[in-house]
Design a protein around this motif. Sequence first.
Motif, mmCIF file in Angstrom:
data_model
loop_
_atom_site.group_PDB
_atom_site.id
_atom_site.type_symbol
_atom_site.label_atom_id
_atom_site.label_comp_id
_atom_site.label_asym_id
_atom_site.label_seq_id
_atom_site.Cartn_x
_atom_site.Cartn_y
_atom_site.Cartn_z
ATOM 1 N N THR A 65 -40.802 -107.354 46.847
ATOM 2 C CA THR A 65 -41.070 -108.641 47.495
ATOM 3 C C THR A 65 -42.252 -109.392 46.898
ATOM 4 N N ASN A 66 -43.084 -108.704 46.093
ATOM 5 C CA ASN A 66 -44.214 -109.373 45.445
ATOM 6 C C ASN A 66 -43.887 -109.827 44.022
ATOM 7 N N LEU A 67 -42.668 -109.559 43.580
ATOM 8 C CA LEU A 67 -42.301 -109.809 42.188
ATOM 9 C C LEU A 67 -42.298 -111.305 41.868
ATOM 10 N N GLU A 68 -42.976 -111.643 40.773
ATOM 11 C CA GLU A 68 -43.033 -113.032 40.322
ATOM 12 C C GLU A 68 -42.306 -113.243 39.003
ATOM 13 N N ALA A 69 -42.121 -112.183 38.221
ATOM 14 C CA ALA A 69 -41.440 -112.298 36.926
ATOM 15 C C ALA A 69 -40.549 -111.084 36.707
ATOM 16 N N LEU A 70 -39.264 -111.349 36.396
ATOM 17 C CA LEU A 70 -38.300 -110.285 36.119
ATOM 18 C C LEU A 70 -37.524 -110.659 34.862
ATOM 19 N N ASP A 71 -37.676 -109.854 33.817
ATOM 20 C CA ASP A 71 -37.004 -110.125 32.537
ATOM 21 C C ASP A 71 -36.127 -108.935 32.183
ATOM 22 N N LEU A 72 -34.800 -109.152 32.233
ATOM 23 C CA LEU A 72 -33.819 -108.125 31.882
ATOM 24 C C LEU A 72 -32.961 -108.574 30.703
ATOM 25 N N SER A 73 -33.435 -109.537 29.959
ATOM 26 C CA SER A 73 -32.644 -110.133 28.883
ATOM 27 C C SER A 73 -32.445 -109.163 27.719
ATOM 28 N N LEU A 74 -31.441 -109.466 26.890
ATOM 29 C CA LEU A 74 -31.172 -108.719 25.656
ATOM 30 C C LEU A 74 -30.938 -107.232 25.918
ATOM 31 N N ASN A 75 -30.006 -106.961 26.834
ATOM 32 C CA ASN A 75 -29.562 -105.598 27.119
ATOM 33 C C ASN A 75 -28.035 -105.592 27.148
ATOM 34 N N ASN A 76 -27.452 -104.554 27.723
ATOM 35 C CA ASN A 76 -25.992 -104.463 27.872
ATOM 36 C C ASN A 76 -25.608 -104.356 29.339
ATOM 37 N N LEU A 77 -26.356 -105.026 30.186
ATOM 38 C CA LEU A 77 -26.093 -104.969 31.622
ATOM 39 C C LEU A 77 -24.780 -105.672 31.950
ATOM 40 N N SER A 78 -24.054 -105.146 32.923
ATOM 41 C CA SER A 78 -22.748 -105.702 33.297
ATOM 42 C C SER A 78 -22.672 -105.877 34.808
ATOM 43 N N GLY A 79 -21.534 -106.401 35.272
ATOM 44 C CA GLY A 79 -21.354 -106.628 36.699
ATOM 45 C C GLY A 79 -21.969 -107.948 37.143
ATOM 46 N N ASN A 80 -22.090 -108.112 38.448
ATOM 47 C CA ASN A 80 -22.610 -109.345 39.030
ATOM 48 C C ASN A 80 -24.133 -109.311 39.151
ATOM 49 N N ILE A 81 -24.707 -110.500 39.263
ATOM 50 C CA ILE A 81 -26.121 -110.603 39.652
ATOM 51 C C ILE A 81 -26.160 -110.427 41.167
ATOM 52 N N PRO A 82 -26.849 -109.415 41.675
ATOM 53 C CA PRO A 82 -26.823 -109.158 43.119
ATOM 54 C C PRO A 82 -27.325 -110.353 43.931
ATOM 55 N N GLN A 83 -26.560 -110.717 44.946
ATOM 56 C CA GLN A 83 -26.939 -111.815 45.834
ATOM 57 C C GLN A 83 -28.250 -111.501 46.546
ATOM 58 N N GLN A 84 -28.555 -110.217 46.720
ATOM 59 C CA GLN A 84 -29.769 -109.812 47.435
ATOM 60 C C GLN A 84 -31.044 -110.244 46.718
ATOM 61 N N LEU A 85 -30.951 -110.527 45.411
ATOM 62 C CA LEU A 85 -32.149 -110.928 44.672
ATOM 63 C C LEU A 85 -32.667 -112.295 45.118
ATOM 64 N N THR A 86 -31.862 -113.041 45.855
ATOM 65 C CA THR A 86 -32.334 -114.324 46.385
ATOM 66 C C THR A 86 -33.413 -114.124 47.446
ATOM 67 N N GLU A 87 -33.591 -112.878 47.899
ATOM 68 C CA GLU A 87 -34.632 -112.576 48.883
ATOM 69 C C GLU A 87 -36.018 -112.526 48.250
ATOM 70 N N LEU A 88 -36.084 -112.547 46.907
ATOM 71 C CA LEU A 88 -37.375 -112.506 46.212
ATOM 72 C C LEU A 88 -37.984 -113.906 46.201
ATOM 73 N N THR A 89 -38.715 -114.221 47.230
ATOM 74 C CA THR A 89 -39.193 -115.590 47.428
ATOM 75 C C THR A 89 -40.343 -115.979 46.500
ATOM 76 N N PHE A 90 -40.995 -114.988 45.867
ATOM 77 C CA PHE A 90 -42.107 -115.295 44.963
ATOM 78 C C PHE A 90 -41.670 -115.346 43.496
ATOM 79 N N LEU A 91 -40.390 -115.109 43.249
ATOM 80 C CA LEU A 91 -39.896 -115.027 41.878
ATOM 81 C C LEU A 91 -39.966 -116.392 41.191
ATOM 82 N N GLU A 92 -40.799 -116.479 40.150
ATOM 83 C CA GLU A 92 -40.968 -117.733 39.416
ATOM 84 C C GLU A 92 -40.296 -117.692 38.043
ATOM 85 N N PHE A 93 -40.150 -116.494 37.474
ATOM 86 C CA PHE A 93 -39.518 -116.337 36.169
ATOM 87 C C PHE A 93 -38.428 -115.292 36.277
ATOM 88 N N PHE A 94 -37.228 -115.657 35.801
ATOM 89 C CA PHE A 94 -36.086 -114.746 35.862
ATOM 90 C C PHE A 94 -35.250 -114.965 34.617
#
Length: 201
Positions: A65-94
């Motif tokens: 809940t304190n996360l402000e920056a999340l970088d998962l770029s340039l990988n082999n991740l698959s599936g959907n972006i979880p809808q639950q991540l919208t709960e991260l209200t402090f997220l400024e960089f994604f």
Amino acid sequence: MSNKGVVMNYKELQHLYYMVAIDLSSNRISGIIPDVMGELKSLVLLNLSNNMLSGNIPSSLRKLTNLEALDLSLNNLSGNIPQQLTELTFLEFFNVSFNKLTGTIPENGQFSTFQENSFEGNQGLCGIQLLKKCEDHGMGSMPQSDNGDQDSGSSLVQFDWKIILIGYGGGLVAGLSLGNIFGPNILAWLGKIFKGSNLVL
């Protein structure tokens, strides 16, 4: 944790719970993102970019809940972006660009502020942040190009006009053919009827 192929369990990992930043980018790390990452609730920055991570983005990251920056770029991740991540209200960089993600990009919360470059390089993603819009088929959202509706509509109209023209043309040809064959006989028969009725044809 593994070191030179030997797997070891560390009991002192609770010290990680107080870390505010983890940057493991560009380390050729493979495997999945563990669910336990969601327990590091003091994290403000998490950078796992430019590795070989696979599998889904864990929904447990919503606990950061304190996360402000999340970088998962340039990988082999698959599936959907979880809808639950919208709960991260402090997220400024994604950034999840250049993975193999699919489905609809969440639109709520901070996600409405992220630009196209946060999601580019994922052929299966669609949403308002991208030029590729989503079309709901009842089984989930599927990517659709901007002119998809227009193309399907115009092809339907063309198809209807073809049917009408074929029917009209076929009826015209059949009518002319039958008229040439049976026309004289019908006129003679009508002439006999009208003569018996004292009418002139």
